[in-house]
Design a protein around this motif. Structure first.
Motif, short mmCIF file in Angstrom:
data_model
loop_
_atom_site.label_atom_id
_atom_site.label_comp_id
_atom_site.label_asym_id
_atom_site.label_seq_id
_atom_site.Cartn_x
_atom_site.Cartn_y
_atom_site.Cartn_z
N MET A 77 0.84 -1.18 0.00
CA MET A 77 0.00 0.00 0.00
C MET A 77 0.89 1.25 0.00
O MET A 77 1.86 1.31 0.73
N ARG A 78 0.49 2.22 -0.80
CA ARG A 78 1.21 3.48 -0.87
C ARG A 78 0.57 4.49 0.10
O ARG A 78 -0.62 4.43 0.37
N ASP A 79 1.38 5.42 0.60
CA ASP A 79 0.86 6.41 1.55
C ASP A 79 0.37 7.66 0.82
O ASP A 79 0.51 7.81 -0.39
N ALA A 80 -0.22 8.59 1.62
CA ALA A 80 -0.82 9.80 1.05
C ALA A 80 0.21 10.67 0.34
O ALA A 80 -0.10 11.30 -0.68
N THR A 81 1.44 10.71 0.85
CA THR A 81 2.49 11.51 0.21
C THR A 81 2.80 10.98 -1.18
O THR A 81 2.93 11.74 -2.14
N ALA A 122 -8.62 -6.87 -19.27
CA ALA A 122 -8.22 -8.24 -18.94
C ALA A 122 -8.19 -8.42 -17.43
O ALA A 122 -7.88 -7.48 -16.69
N LEU A 123 -8.51 -9.61 -16.99
CA LEU A 123 -8.32 -9.98 -15.58
C LEU A 123 -6.85 -10.37 -15.44
O LEU A 123 -6.50 -11.54 -15.54
N CYS A 124 -6.02 -9.37 -15.22
CA CYS A 124 -4.56 -9.58 -15.30
C CYS A 124 -3.80 -9.08 -14.07
O CYS A 124 -2.58 -8.95 -14.11
N LEU A 125 -4.52 -8.82 -12.98
CA LEU A 125 -3.86 -8.32 -11.78
C LEU A 125 -4.33 -9.13 -10.57
O LEU A 125 -5.53 -9.19 -10.29
N TRP A 126 -3.38 -9.74 -9.88
CA TRP A 126 -3.70 -10.46 -8.66
C TRP A 126 -4.28 -9.47 -7.65
O TRP A 126 -3.78 -8.36 -7.49
N SER A 127 -5.32 -9.89 -6.96
CA SER A 127 -5.91 -9.08 -5.89
C SER A 127 -5.74 -9.85 -4.58
O SER A 127 -6.40 -10.87 -4.36
N ARG A 128 -4.87 -9.33 -3.74
CA ARG A 128 -4.56 -10.02 -2.47
C ARG A 128 -5.14 -9.30 -1.26
O ARG A 128 -4.90 -9.71 -0.13
N ILE A 129 -5.90 -8.22 -1.53
CA ILE A 129 -6.54 -7.48 -0.44
C ILE A 129 -8.01 -7.26 -0.76
O ILE A 129 -8.88 -7.72 -0.04
N ASN A 130 -8.30 -6.53 -1.84
CA ASN A 130 -9.68 -6.11 -2.13
C ASN A 130 -10.60 -7.25 -2.55
O ASN A 130 -11.75 -7.29 -2.15
N ARG A 143 -8.24 4.51 -4.54
CA ARG A 143 -8.99 3.36 -5.05
C ARG A 143 -8.22 2.64 -6.17
O ARG A 143 -8.10 1.42 -6.16
N GLU A 144 -7.74 3.40 -7.15
CA GLU A 144 -7.13 2.81 -8.34
C GLU A 144 -5.64 2.52 -8.20
O GLU A 144 -5.11 1.70 -8.94
N MET A 145 -4.97 3.19 -7.28
CA MET A 145 -3.52 3.08 -7.19
C MET A 145 -3.04 2.65 -5.80
O MET A 145 -2.03 3.17 -5.31
N PRO A 146 -3.70 1.70 -5.14
CA PRO A 146 -3.26 1.35 -3.79
C PRO A 146 -1.85 0.74 -3.77
O PRO A 146 -1.11 0.92 -2.80
N SER A 147 -1.49 0.05 -4.82
CA SER A 147 -0.16 -0.60 -4.85
C SER A 147 0.65 -0.17 -6.07
O SER A 147 1.65 -0.80 -6.39
N ALA A 148 0.23 0.86 -6.74
CA ALA A 148 0.94 1.38 -7.92
C ALA A 148 1.07 0.33 -9.02
O ALA A 148 2.08 0.28 -9.72
N SER A 149 0.05 -0.48 -9.20
CA SER A 149 0.06 -1.50 -10.25
C SER A 149 -0.32 -0.93 -11.61
O SER A 149 -0.14 -1.60 -12.62
N TYR A 150 -0.87 0.27 -11.61
CA TYR A 150 -1.29 0.90 -12.85
C TYR A 150 -0.40 2.10 -13.17
O TYR A 150 0.18 2.71 -12.28
N ILE A 151 -0.36 2.42 -14.45
CA ILE A 151 0.34 3.62 -14.91
C ILE A 151 -0.73 4.58 -15.44
O ILE A 151 -1.42 4.26 -16.41
N PRO A 152 -0.89 5.74 -14.80
CA PRO A 152 -1.85 6.71 -15.34
C PRO A 152 -1.32 7.33 -16.63
O PRO A 152 -0.17 7.76 -16.68
N ARG A 153 -2.15 7.31 -17.66
CA ARG A 153 -1.75 7.85 -18.96
C ARG A 153 -2.86 8.73 -19.50
O ARG A 153 -4.04 8.55 -19.18
#
Length: 193
Positions: free
Chosen positions: A1-5, A54-62, A103-113
């Motif tokens: 999990m990433r923090d607010a900063t 695609a269902l391409c991301l493991w979800s280990r929390i949500n 919501r979308e970036m709790p673990s930085a698995s996505y790249i915003p573009r």
């Protein structure tokens, strides 16, 4: 999990070319279609090119646990994807993006573009969360049977993975969006075990 900063630094980096006033578009392809959770001025059906759902991301929390992970949607490279693009008021951007990033970036698995989102009213440039293929949670090459088995076992903080996948499939159907792979997965999930 990433923090607010970290979240704020990521938002600032993403918005470095935004003028601070204009309305902003956000593209939804999964749960944002059926649960955007932010105020918007307009919603349009849209298509992006170069990525597919695609269902391409493991979800280990949500939608799973470390012992029994589920899968969540990401935009993986190749093809195209239909979804919904939302227009949010420029003066609401700071209030909306903080919770959206959590919501979308709790673990930085996505790249915003910033990508072209093609609508029947013309193209708009939208913020799109694409899969980071270097992320440890990225998974590819699963068969439909493997996906169904993983989704059935997943249950996390936000509930059953099956519910998440079926709600997305139903929302796409209701919007008139065809995703053949997701339909096949949804049919298999609805069959009795």
């Amino acid at each position: 999990m990433r923090d607010a900063t970290w979240h704020q630094a990521s938002i600032d980096q993403t918005l470095r070319h935004w003028d601070g006033r204009s309305d902003l578009w956000i593209f939804g392809y999964g749960s944002l279609i059926w649960r955007p959770e932010f105020d918007h001025l307009e919603a349009r059906r849209a298509r992006i090119h170069g990525y597919h759902r695609a269902l391409c991301l493991w979800s280990r929390i949500n939608r799973g646990t470390p012992e029994r992970p589920g899968l969540v949607f990401g935009l993986d490279l190749g093809g195209s994807c239909e979804g919904t693009v939302y227009r949010i008021a420029g003066d609401r951007v700071p209030d909306i993006l903080g919770p959206l990033w959590q919501r979308e970036m709790p673990s930085a698995s996505y790249i915003p573009r910033w990508l072209n989102c093609h609508t029947t009213s013309g193209a708009v440039t939208g913020l799109v969360f694409t899969m980071d293929r270097r992320d440890e949670g990225y998974v590819k090459g699963l068969s439909t049977e493997e996906i169904v088995a993983i989704v059935r076992q997943g249950r996390g903080r936000y509930g059953h993975c099956t519910e998440y996948v079926l709600q997305t499939a139903d929302a796409l159907d209701a919007a008139g969006i065809t995703d053949r792979r997701l339909r096949a997965i949804a049919r298999a999930l609805r069959r009795p075990i």
